[in-house]
Structures are given as structure tokens and as C-alpha cells.
Design an enzyme around this catalytic site. Structure first.
Site, PDB file in Angstrom:
ATOM      1  CB  CYS A 149      -0.986  -0.015   1.166  1.00  0.00           C
ATOM      2  SG  CYS A 149      -0.283   0.219   2.817  1.00  0.00           S
ATOM      3  NE  ARG A 164      -4.562   1.323   1.838  1.00  0.00           N
ATOM      4  CZ  ARG A 164      -4.498   1.925   0.663  1.00  0.00           C
ATOM      5  NH1 ARG A 164      -5.449   1.745  -0.220  1.00  0.00           N
ATOM      6  NH2 ARG A 164      -3.478   2.707   0.361  1.00  0.00           N
ATOM      7  CG  ASP A 167      -4.637   4.984   3.024  1.00  0.00           C
ATOM      8  OD1 ASP A 167      -4.666   4.610   4.217  1.00  0.00           O
ATOM      9  OD2 ASP A 167      -3.608   5.442   2.479  1.00  0.00           O
TER      10      ASP A 167
END
Length: 151
Positions: free
Chosen positions: A8, A14, A123
Site C-alpha cells: 500500500c 492496509r 486507505d
């Protein structure tokens, strides 16, 4: 057995959540798999997971003490069987630096979840919704585990 690297933007929300939850999922089934996570950016290198991710991982019984952000590196494209991006931008960033002779397959996280293949994981650093991230990551645990253990 196959190996996987979740990727990510900062490697604090994440991807470490996916790393920790998949490792825990495998351990609960008596299976050790190689799973790691990395960032496309340099912003958070060396930092632990975000407190929101730590809370979710700790509640799941995942030890976060040795989890620190690192940046995606060229070796990852040869070491891991799968490099998995959490959203469209992550995928574009991974592919932009992928060596032409890479051996890793590049996929989006939700691409293995039936009926959810086109969804990306927002996100939580920006949305603040770590539970939504957890819900989506949990949807992918079984399919990714099955892919990794069949390889």
C-alpha cells in the site's frame, strides 16, 4: 508453498493489516506461509503500523512488535510469488517499477474475492474507517490462503 507481499502507500495501515491477519489466519490452520508487506512511498519507512491498524491486529491476537514500514524493492519482484496492491494507485505504482523479467505475479487484493474483483480497499489513513478496511481484508483471507497453499 507460495509467498505474498501486500503493498500500500505507506505500509502502516492496509498492507500490515493484511499481512498480520493472513499470517494469523494461516497459523490458526496450522500452516506457516511467507507473508510480508511494503510501501510504494518512502514516507513512513521504519514506522510501526498506524494505531488504528495496531488496535485491529492486537484484537486478533497478532503481535505487532516486529512490524515496521519498509519500501518495495527490486528484489521483491523475484523473491515473492505474489505482489498484491490494495488500490488502483498502488497497482500503478507497483507496475511502474516492476522489472520486465519479474517472476512475481502482480494482483489487486480484492481480485480473488468472487463478486468483489473490481473493488479497491480505501486507505483508512484518510478515511479514518479501519473497520471497513478490516471487513474488506477479511473477505480476501480465505481466497488468498487457498491460492498460497495450493501453489
Amino acid at each position: 508453498m507460495a509467498s505474498i507481499l501486500f503493498v500500500c502507500l505507506g505500509n502502516i495501515c492496509r498492507s500490515p493489516m493484511a499481512e498480520g491477519l493472513l499470517r494469523q489466519y494461516a497459523n490458526e490452520r496450522g500452516c506457516k506461509i511467507e507473508v510480508d508487506s511494503a510501501a510504494t512511498s518512502r514516507w513512513e519507512i521504519g514506522n510501526p503500523p498506524h494505531p488504528g491498524t495496531q488496535k485491529i491486529l492486537k484484537a486478533a491476537g497478532v503481535d505487532v512488535a516486529q512490524m515496521f514500514s519498509r519500501q518495495l524493492k527490486a528484489d521483491d519482484f523475484y523473491h515473492f510469488d505474489y505482489l498484491v496492491g490494495m488500490d488502483k494507485e498502488n497497482m500503478a505504482d507497483i507496475l511502474a517499477v516492476a522489472p520486465p523479467d519479474k517472476t512475481a505475479q502482480v494482483a489487486s487484493f480484492m481480485s480473488v474475492v468472487a463478486g468483489k474483483e473490481d473493488i479497491f480497499i480505501p486507505d483508512p489513513y484518510y478515511t479514518g474507517d479501519f473497520n471497513e478496511t478490516k471487513k474488506l481484508v477479511k473477505m480476501g483471507l480465505k481466497p488468498w490462503f487457498e491460492i498460497l497453499t495450493k501453489a
